[in-house]
Design a protein around this motif. Sequence first.
Motif, PDB file in Angstrom:
ATOM      1  N   TYR A  38       0.838  -1.199   0.000  1.00 25.31           N
ATOM      2  CA  TYR A  38       0.000   0.000   0.000  1.00 25.31           C
ATOM      3  C   TYR A  38       0.870   1.244   0.000  1.00 25.31           C
ATOM      4  O   TYR A  38       2.007   1.248   0.465  1.00 25.31           O
ATOM      5  N   SER A  39       0.311   2.307  -0.595  1.00 28.91           N
ATOM      6  CA  SER A  39       0.939   3.618  -0.644  1.00 28.91           C
ATOM      7  C   SER A  39       0.020   4.612   0.045  1.00 28.91           C
ATOM      8  O   SER A  39      -1.128   4.307   0.355  1.00 28.91           O
ATOM      9  N   MET A  40       0.530   5.836   0.274  1.00 35.47           N
ATOM     10  CA  MET A  40      -0.260   6.858   0.967  1.00 35.47           C
ATOM     11  C   MET A  40      -0.219   8.165   0.186  1.00 35.47           C
ATOM     12  O   MET A  40       0.788   8.523  -0.417  1.00 35.47           O
ATOM     13  N   LEU A  41      -1.346   8.872   0.218  1.00 35.06           N
ATOM     14  CA  LEU A  41      -1.463  10.232  -0.297  1.00 35.06           C
ATOM     15  C   LEU A  41      -1.872  11.106   0.882  1.00 35.06           C
ATOM     16  O   LEU A  41      -2.956  10.946   1.425  1.00 35.06           O
ATOM     17  N   VAL A  42      -0.981  12.008   1.294  1.00 39.12           N
ATOM     18  CA  VAL A  42      -1.158  12.764   2.534  1.00 39.12           C
ATOM     19  C   VAL A  42      -1.340  14.240   2.220  1.00 39.12           C
ATOM     20  O   VAL A  42      -0.554  14.826   1.465  1.00 39.12           O
ATOM     21  N   ALA A  43      -2.373  14.853   2.806  1.00 39.19           N
ATOM     22  CA  ALA A  43      -2.633  16.273   2.566  1.00 39.19           C
ATOM     23  C   ALA A  43      -3.544  16.807   3.657  1.00 39.19           C
ATOM     24  O   ALA A  43      -4.167  16.055   4.406  1.00 39.19           O
ATOM     25  N   THR A  44      -3.642  18.129   3.727  1.00 37.93           N
ATOM     26  CA  THR A  44      -4.560  18.759   4.663  1.00 37.93           C
ATOM     27  C   THR A  44      -5.989  18.591   4.170  1.00 37.93           C
ATOM     28  O   THR A  44      -6.230  18.220   3.016  1.00 37.93           O
ATOM     29  N   GLY A  45      -6.950  18.878   5.034  1.00 35.12           N
ATOM     30  CA  GLY A  45      -8.347  18.802   4.649  1.00 35.12           C
ATOM     31  C   GLY A  45      -8.692  19.816   3.578  1.00 35.12           C
ATOM     32  O   GLY A  45      -8.137  20.921   3.541  1.00 35.12           O
ATOM     33  N   ALA A  46      -9.600  19.458   2.685  1.00 33.96           N
ATOM     34  CA  ALA A  46     -10.107  20.345   1.627  1.00 33.96           C
ATOM     35  C   ALA A  46      -8.985  20.887   0.749  1.00 33.96           C
ATOM     36  O   ALA A  46      -9.050  22.017   0.268  1.00 33.96           O
ATOM     37  N   ARG A  90     -12.151  -8.919  -3.044  1.00 32.07           N
ATOM     38  CA  ARG A  90     -12.204 -10.150  -3.834  1.00 32.07           C
ATOM     39  C   ARG A  90     -13.442 -10.169  -4.734  1.00 32.07           C
ATOM     40  O   ARG A  90     -13.383 -10.629  -5.873  1.00 32.07           O
ATOM     41  N   GLN A  91     -14.573  -9.665  -4.225  1.00 31.09           N
ATOM     42  CA  GLN A  91     -15.780  -9.614  -5.052  1.00 31.09           C
ATOM     43  C   GLN A  91     -15.592  -8.705  -6.266  1.00 31.09           C
ATOM     44  O   GLN A  91     -16.086  -9.004  -7.363  1.00 31.09           O
ATOM     45  N   SER A  92     -14.911  -7.584  -6.065  1.00 29.74           N
ATOM     46  CA  SER A  92     -14.728  -6.618  -7.150  1.00 29.74           C
ATOM     47  C   SER A  92     -13.614  -7.022  -8.105  1.00 29.74           C
ATOM     48  O   SER A  92     -13.565  -6.536  -9.244  1.00 29.74           O
ATOM     49  N   GLY A  93     -12.718  -7.894  -7.653  1.00 34.92           N
ATOM     50  CA  GLY A  93     -11.567  -8.242  -8.473  1.00 34.92           C
ATOM     51  C   GLY A  93     -10.638  -7.071  -8.695  1.00 34.92           C
ATOM     52  O   GLY A  93      -9.939  -6.991  -9.717  1.00 34.92           O
ATOM     53  N   ALA A  94     -10.600  -6.125  -7.751  1.00 39.72           N
ATOM     54  CA  ALA A  94      -9.868  -4.872  -7.921  1.00 39.72           C
ATOM     55  C   ALA A  94      -8.363  -5.098  -7.974  1.00 39.72           C
ATOM     56  O   ALA A  94      -7.805  -5.870  -7.199  1.00 39.72           O
ATOM     57  N   ASP A  95      -7.731  -4.379  -8.900  1.00 38.49           N
ATOM     58  CA  ASP A  95      -6.270  -4.322  -8.946  1.00 38.49           C
ATOM     59  C   ASP A  95      -5.756  -3.211  -8.030  1.00 38.49           C
ATOM     60  O   ASP A  95      -4.640  -3.292  -7.526  1.00 38.49           O
ATOM     61  N   VAL A  96      -6.580  -2.174  -7.867  1.00 41.54           N
ATOM     62  CA  VAL A  96      -6.225  -1.030  -7.031  1.00 41.54           C
ATOM     63  C   VAL A  96      -7.411  -0.693  -6.141  1.00 41.54           C
ATOM     64  O   VAL A  96      -8.552  -0.621  -6.608  1.00 41.54           O
ATOM     65  N   VAL A  97      -7.127  -0.477  -4.851  1.00 43.22           N
ATOM     66  CA  VAL A  97      -8.154  -0.108  -3.871  1.00 43.22           C
ATOM     67  C   VAL A  97      -7.772   1.243  -3.283  1.00 43.22           C
ATOM     68  O   VAL A  97      -6.628   1.450  -2.870  1.00 43.22           O
ATOM     69  N   ILE A  98      -8.726   2.177  -3.269  1.00 39.63           N
ATOM     70  CA  ILE A  98      -8.494   3.508  -2.714  1.00 39.63           C
ATOM     71  C   ILE A  98      -9.408   3.693  -1.511  1.00 39.63           C
ATOM     72  O   ILE A  98     -10.635   3.597  -1.633  1.00 39.63           O
ATOM     73  N   LEU A  99      -8.814   3.950  -0.339  1.00 37.95           N
ATOM     74  CA  LEU A  99      -9.567   4.253   0.872  1.00 37.95           C
ATOM     75  C   LEU A  99      -9.397   5.734   1.171  1.00 37.95           C
ATOM     76  O   LEU A  99      -8.282   6.201   1.420  1.00 37.95           O
ATOM     77  N   ASP A 100     -10.495   6.485   1.183  1.00 36.71           N
ATOM     78  CA  ASP A 100     -10.425   7.937   1.274  1.00 36.71           C
ATOM     79  C   ASP A 100     -11.515   8.473   2.214  1.00 36.71           C
ATOM     80  O   ASP A 100     -12.695   8.320   1.928  1.00 36.71           O
ATOM     81  N   PRO A 101     -11.127   9.138   3.331  1.00 36.94           N
ATOM     82  CA  PRO A 101      -9.791   9.192   3.915  1.00 36.94           C
ATOM     83  C   PRO A 101      -9.622   8.068   4.929  1.00 36.94           C
ATOM     84  O   PRO A 101     -10.602   7.525   5.445  1.00 36.94           O
ATOM     85  N   ALA A 143      -4.707 -10.687  -2.106  1.00 38.57           N
ATOM     86  CA  ALA A 143      -5.568 -10.361  -3.251  1.00 38.57           C
ATOM     87  C   ALA A 143      -4.765  -9.931  -4.469  1.00 38.57           C
ATOM     88  O   ALA A 143      -5.344  -9.744  -5.551  1.00 38.57           O
ATOM     89  N   GLY A 144      -3.456  -9.728  -4.308  1.00 37.64           N
ATOM     90  CA  GLY A 144      -2.622  -9.310  -5.426  1.00 37.64           C
ATOM     91  C   GLY A 144      -2.916  -7.906  -5.911  1.00 37.64           C
ATOM     92  O   GLY A 144      -2.730  -7.593  -7.091  1.00 37.64           O
ATOM     93  N   CYS A 145      -3.360  -7.038  -5.001  1.00 37.61           N
ATOM     94  CA  CYS A 145      -3.755  -5.689  -5.388  1.00 37.61           C
ATOM     95  C   CYS A 145      -2.814  -4.648  -4.781  1.00 37.61           C
ATOM     96  O   CYS A 145      -2.021  -4.944  -3.886  1.00 37.61           O
ATOM     97  N   ALA A 146      -2.903  -3.436  -5.289  1.00 37.43           N
ATOM     98  CA  ALA A 146      -2.252  -2.285  -4.676  1.00 37.43           C
ATOM     99  C   ALA A 146      -3.311  -1.483  -3.941  1.00 37.43           C
ATOM    100  O   ALA A 146      -4.495  -1.533  -4.292  1.00 37.43           O
ATOM    101  N   MET A 147      -2.892  -0.750  -2.912  1.00 37.40           N
ATOM    102  CA  MET A 147      -3.835   0.026  -2.125  1.00 37.40           C
ATOM    103  C   MET A 147      -3.293   1.442  -1.943  1.00 37.40           C
ATOM    104  O   MET A 147      -2.092   1.637  -1.753  1.00 37.40           O
ATOM    105  N   LEU A 148      -4.178   2.434  -2.051  1.00 35.22           N
ATOM    106  CA  LEU A 148      -3.816   3.834  -1.800  1.00 35.22           C
ATOM    107  C   LEU A 148      -4.644   4.332  -0.626  1.00 35.22           C
ATOM    108  O   LEU A 148      -5.877   4.375  -0.699  1.00 35.22           O
ATOM    109  N   LEU A 149      -3.950   4.688   0.456  1.00 37.43           N
ATOM    110  CA  LEU A 149      -4.611   5.238   1.632  1.00 37.43           C
ATOM    111  C   LEU A 149      -4.511   6.754   1.577  1.00 37.43           C
ATOM    112  O   LEU A 149      -3.415   7.310   1.639  1.00 37.43           O
ATOM    113  N   VAL A 150      -5.637   7.424   1.443  1.00 34.70           N
ATOM    114  CA  VAL A 150      -5.672   8.887   1.425  1.00 34.70           C
ATOM    115  C   VAL A 150      -5.805   9.354   2.867  1.00 34.70           C
ATOM    116  O   VAL A 150      -6.748   8.969   3.565  1.00 34.70           O
TER     117      VAL A 150
END
Length: 495
Positions: free
Chosen positions: A72-80, A182-193, A222-229
Amino acid sequence: MLTLERQISIGSLIALAKAGGWDASSWMARATSPTPANTFPVTIDQFDIANIWNNIPHRAWLLPPYLVAKHYSMLVATGASGKSAIAITMALALLTGREDLLGVKVVRPCRVLLINGEDGHEELVRRIRATCLHFGIDLPEIAHRLKVIGARQVPGLTLNRLQPGGVVADQAGLDKLEDLIRQSGADVVILDPLSSFLPGGTNDGASASAVAGRLTEICVSAGCAMLLVHHTSKAAQREGDNDPTAALGSAMWANHARSVLNLRRPTDFEAQAIGRLPSAIRDLLVLLHSKANLSRAEDAIFFEMVGVELPNAEPPLFPNGDKIGVATRLLPGASAGLFSPAMEAAAVARIAAAATTSIPYKASGRRGRQDFKPDIAVILASHFPGESQVAREKLAKILIAHLINSGRVVISHEPLPRAGKGKGGGKSDAVLRVANRHVPAGAGTGAPQGTNSILESMSASVHGQSVPAQGGTELPLGGVGESGAPETSHQRSET
């Protein structure tokens, strides 16, 4: 029948059972038998590097060097600050395989699962539709490969929880996340925030490490990448948010990430260096690659927020469609484009006048009698009436740097007259002279000692990030700017 009027211990129950004729020998044998030393079938030979030496799989990059499968990777920033808009642009680049959206390589079109803990499903679709309109993406290009889950659409989707004694990982919620992936078969998952999925908070290091470890396990499984915002901490907002530890809460979140991106507004100097005025900063974003475990850190990427109107007008109450902010890649332009030939000629003339009729300007741009910025700012005032005095003085730095790069102004090392009534001559310093004009004998013509250009003497780089400037010189990002009240323009005394 035995009736118990009070609670008794397990030992008393065993004693009563034995008194009633229960044979406890077999139970005692099992309870006291030693646990086998190794119940998991592991042999040390399976860890020999020779097993894969000639068959090492390539890293499964999806968006190199920012997103890689099984991490997993991260995208970090202030609100808005535009981080959700950046995440959506990133998602569409991954979905379509188009490299022009971000200006970076996309290895292959991907399936994406976007989960937002703050905005509802309809709001997310608005933002995605607006971004598609801006980039000319039609629904068939992303349909059935993009799944979007809005806030509170899936009950119990939490990653930690608070219980008596502290914060622990929420295994049920983590299992639910894995099931959705697993249901979506996603290659990339984004959790925000990220914080919206952590009701137990972000500060507890032990639970953060447990959740981060489980998220990595899910990525591997799952063999996916994840981006945590994620949000930046208050301390980072005060002191600067250009490093991976700027993330809110425990450092474990960033420690487990293989890549961390920091998003913020550019400084006045950065905006001017890419050909934009300070008044445009509210629409600009700069993405810094602050942590790179699996590659070198990339240079900064600039984005611009543009307004896109959706085709969802409902007259007479809403005669126009919703206006949505979309993040689009901004390619830095030459800073020289800010200045007309007339402005350049006037600046050259002012430098020549200072060098022949008064004490010449110092190349460093430091404040004082020999500071060129206030006088050059006077020249720029009528051309940039919407900018503040401080902003015009920073523009003056960019203009002088451009004139030096183009060879019309040179930096000369020479002794200067001593100010006041003291005896003896002044010390040698770097000053500005017009090219092909008379330079005092013995004066140098290079950059200030120990520097490569005027900008190095005026500014300091931040975290090694830089942006291109005219003539191949690099303008340091986040250069040291002047603070305090704006200076009043002044003329030097004639000598």
